[in-house]
Design a protein around this motif. Sequence first.
Motif: not given
Length: 524
Positions: A463-480
Amino acid sequence: MKGRCRAALVACVALLISASPTAATAHEGALVRTDLGWVKGIQADDHRVFQGIPYAAAPTGDRRWRSPAPARPWPGVRDAIKPGPRCAQPTPPGQPTGTSEDCLYLNVTVPRAAGGRKPVMVWLHGGGFIEGAGSDFDARHLATTGGVIVVTVNYRLGVFGLFAHAGLAGSGGFALEDQQAALRWVRRNATAFGGDPGNVTLFGESAGGKSVCAHLASPRAAGLFQRAIMQSAPCTGSVPAGTMFPGVPAFRQWPSVADRQADGARVAERLGCTDAATALACLRRVPTERLLTLHDQFITPAVGSPVLPQDPERALATGRFHRVPVISGTTRDEMRYMVALFYELPGTPITARTYARLLRHAFGEQADRVARHYPLARYASPGLAWAALTTDMLFACPTYERNRSLAQRVRTYAFEFAGDDFVTEIPGSDFPLEAAHGAELAYLFPVPGLDARRRQLSTTMIRYWTAFARTGDPNTPGLPRWQTFTPTRPGTQSLALPPDPTGPIDVAAAHRCAFWAGPARPTT
């Protein structure tokens, strides 16, 4: 999962993870028209897989040691249900054979998820630039969990990908040229697979991570990717004698083309191709199998070629690199695998006497000072002391300094993988691997057999890696929360197995980076 093992030949480890859907799964709906023709892949309930797609012409015969050329269009529909041949490489016992120079193929995994164009993640495998293949990595879970398209790439290895010789255009950089040719294929064809050619993340581990570092500094890579992830990338710093492997002299991470051409001249002499006018033609006639005996003399790209005109370490330090967001990090116990394999396994474990000798060989007059910072009394064994020392010096601290350079100019996220290596088994060795080099691969490309704790860490990473791929930021709801790494707040995200927390740690303190920035800093 014990029983799987990784083969390490020179500078890194390739984790073989193979589990592709069978051809018995329907082809219906798995047809895509690329710029060279139609391909027929494999359709499953939640994804499609297309394998063995040529992205460049076969570099065989007279095309050996030339820049990649366009592949030829094909008539009709091309089957894309099996991986292409592995690039020529030594074949350790029990591992897939790789004897083909016709190997410039890639694989595409596409999730069947609703929505618009999807981010594309292009994976460069590790293996010390001498082994491995894109098909070693099953990207189904990464693609379907993260809603991204994943492309895994073969590229020329060893003597075929990094050979250099006077008068040979592209000397020392054919592997990097192949990777850029694959990125150009992605730019041309991403839309056909439902991907966004303007949102490409280049990521890789070990030699693959080092390749990403090179492309950040390569003028020819401009515009080919918009984000970068470097995992355990040995792309900054230098290596004192005997610290990476026993008996290996000190070396620079990025040799010059002139140095590599000298190596090439010695190879040509050994092969009887000494006449200056005909040397290259002679070398191109040498059988693949014979060249493989010289494979591990060419283990890293050279600086000074058209694809890599400047040293990536200096490029990052001076800001002369592509301004894209970056994730960069290591595993916590990088060198334990190498120590286990090259010292403990052969029946010659590191003793107190061996430890003192290794220090003198590597650090000379600084040996006593290094020993005081890594006293044997602090560790359960001399082997663990040597692994901790070399992990800090070769991986953790160079990566920390690289992240400081990156963070001055681009958004940077630093990580340290702290999960365990539950895949690797080294018969005859009980040396504790913990979070050794390559341990994170079984989580990022999940293998069967993950228990609940490991599945949780795997999902967190994906989820971190793919959020980063989507937006350039690894942060996504539900993760530290993962804080950016900045010069004034150089925090690193620990990716740990539950119940240990995923969150910020002080890598510089944990790995004694202030010490390695001082007089003991290795030079070559």
